[in-house]
Design an enzyme around this catalytic site. Structure first.
Site, PDB file in Angstrom:
ATOM      1  N   ILE A  16       0.831  -1.176   0.077  1.00 32.44           N
ATOM      2  CA  ILE A  16      -0.045   0.049  -0.033  1.00 32.44           C
ATOM      3  C   ILE A  16       0.955   1.111  -0.039  1.00 32.44           C
ATOM      4  CG2 ILE A  16      -2.165  -1.068   0.863  1.00 32.44           C
ATOM      5  CD1 ILE A  16      -1.318   0.172   3.554  1.00 32.44           C
ATOM      6  N   SER A  17       0.384   2.331  -0.747  1.00 32.61           N
ATOM      7  CA  SER A  17       1.388   3.501  -0.688  1.00 32.61           C
ATOM      8  C   SER A  17       0.707   4.533   0.095  1.00 32.61           C
ATOM      9  CB  SER A  17       1.543   3.781  -2.378  1.00 32.61           C
ATOM     10  OG  SER A  17       0.202   3.936  -2.770  1.00 32.61           O
ATOM     11  N   THR A  18      -0.264   4.588   0.309  1.00 33.55           N
ATOM     12  CA  THR A  18      -0.912   5.619   1.249  1.00 33.55           C
ATOM     13  C   THR A  18      -1.518   5.214   2.589  1.00 33.55           C
ATOM     14  OG1 THR A  18      -2.943   5.615  -0.194  1.00 33.55           O
ATOM     15  CG2 THR A  18      -1.603   7.114  -0.764  1.00 33.55           C
TER      16      THR A  18
END
Length: 192
Positions: free
Chosen positions: A11-13
């Site tokens: 996941i990036s956020t």
């Protein structure tokens, strides 16, 4: 004997939820990454690569969770499958083993290219939005990490010979951010 099923979640956020990515999958171990997929230097990905063995299957929600660039995606798939590790993409319902047909290779390339194109569109829209906000005078950029009083203290401490690495760590900023503040301060002093 069959190998392990090893999950990889990225996941990036902070508002993304890792739980949904491999929900319902039976896995022996899961590596969860909180990082952008734009590069391959990700600690949990490296740990996964060191962990998996021939006969294992890496399970990933979708291709764009593994890589956001076609070259990286193909290289990752090729590197793992050459070691005897299969890669299964849940969303695309595709598994790559290294003994793949030309059609499977074509599909990997096409879907990887779509993910790369999507990322480029997102970045373009972001740049356009920032430019429009700047024109309206409502874009202020990222909030400064340090206030002017703290910057003055940091400049004095760095000039006194304190370690810049230690200063950055103490302030919770990167060394590069610290150097930017020092350069900005030096440039301001020169113009005075």
């Amino acid at each position: 004997m069959t190998g392990q099923r090893v999950g990889y979640i990225r996941i990036s956020t902070s508002d993304q939820h890792p739980d949904r990515q491999l929900d319902g999958q039976t896995l022996d171990r899961v590596f969860t990454e909180h990082a952008s997929g734009k590069d391959r230097n990700r600690p949990q990905f490296a740990a996964l690569c060191a962990f998996v063995r021939s006969g294992d299957t890496v399970v990933v929600h979708s291709m764009d969770r593994l890589a956001r660039n076609l070259d990286d995606l193909r290289q990752i798939v090729q590197t793992l499958t050459q070691r005897g590790v299969a890669i299964h993409f849940v969303t695309e319902h595709l598994t790559f083993t290294g003994n793949d047909s030309p059609m499977a290779t074509l599909i990997l390339s096409m879907l990887g290219a779509v993910a790369e194109f999507e990322r480029a569109l997102i970045r373009e829209r972001q740049r356009e939005g920032i430019a429009m906000a700047k024109q309206r005078g409502v874009y202020t950029g990222r909030k400064k990490a340090l206030n002017p009083a703290t910057i003055a203290q940091v400049v004095d401490r760095a000039a006194a010979g304190e370690s810049k690495t230690a200063l950055a760590r103490e302030l919770g900023i990167s060394r590069e951010t610290l150097y930017q503040y020092l350069r900005q301060h030096a440039a301001t002093d020169r113009t005075r």
